[in-house]
Design an enzyme around this catalytic site. Sequence first.
Site, PDB file in Angstrom:
ATOM      1  N   ASP A 286      -7.119  -1.179  -4.465  1.00 29.69           N
ATOM      2  CA  ASP A 286      -8.158  -0.845  -3.486  1.00 29.69           C
ATOM      3  C   ASP A 286      -9.075   0.247  -4.016  1.00 29.69           C
ATOM      4  OD1 ASP A 286      -6.984  -2.628  -1.685  1.00 29.69           O
ATOM      5  OD2 ASP A 286      -5.783  -1.069  -0.738  1.00 29.69           O
TER       6      ASP A 286
ATOM      7  N   ASP B 277       0.853  -1.192   0.000  1.00 31.87           N
ATOM      8  CA  ASP B 277       0.000   0.000   0.000  1.00 31.87           C
ATOM      9  C   ASP B 277       0.884   1.236   0.000  1.00 31.87           C
ATOM     10  OD1 ASP B 277      -2.408  -1.440   0.079  1.00 31.87           O
ATOM     11  OD2 ASP B 277      -2.313  -1.610   2.260  1.00 31.87           O
TER      12      ASP B 277
END
Length: 246
Positions: free
Chosen positions: A208, A174
């Site tokens: 995401d 991420d």
Amino acid sequence: VDCQRTASHRAACYTECGIEECTQKMRTNDTLRNGCLSLLLILVILVIDQLIKIEVKTHFSLGESVRVTNWFYLSFVENNGMAYGMTFFNKIVLSMFRIIALLAIGWYMCQVVRRKHSVGYLVVLSMIFAGAAGNILDSMFYGLIFDASSPYTVSQFVPFGTGYASFLHGKVVDMFYFPLIVTTYPDWMPWKGGEEFVFFAPVFNFADACISVGIVIFFLFYRHEMEDISASFKGYFKKKSHDKRA
């Protein structure tokens, strides 16, 4: 005869092929076109997602953060869980759940491509599918092809199978952090008084974002399709049950 959607081409097709044959050809053309669109979108999202992750993985140390603006940072973190770092199960259970969910979405998308659905609905499903696939790729292969990231070292590619984890145990990369509001809870608030409050706190990746945008658009504009999803799976299992009895 090339059956196009213009009225003149349709008329010529009906004359030379017959209505039933021409309709079937147009349906086949639509299926091929929608299938290619979906596949192209999925591939584009996967390539963008993986390029960003590999760039961050091989150039940032774990926890390193680069300020882009006051409300946007590139912050390298890794997680074992689902979108936005959520974790509900152990790693192997979560990975298997993801794969099963991805296969279910892929199967349903094949049904959508064969039927008459809007292109927008197919785009939404493709975004969700590609986002889920992007994070699964991290879990499947990143532990095999990278050495471990740490706050003091930057990860590098290693020979396949000699990385920091086994198959399905890789960590998801991420990097996008948007602290839009940074303040503190009021002192009078129980348990949280005086602590820092950040909105939006989760660090996420491109996959995401595709999943989230796809889901939001789905519920805003395609909620009526939920009945079709249920009917598709019910029809599939009913057919399987009938075939077994036969």
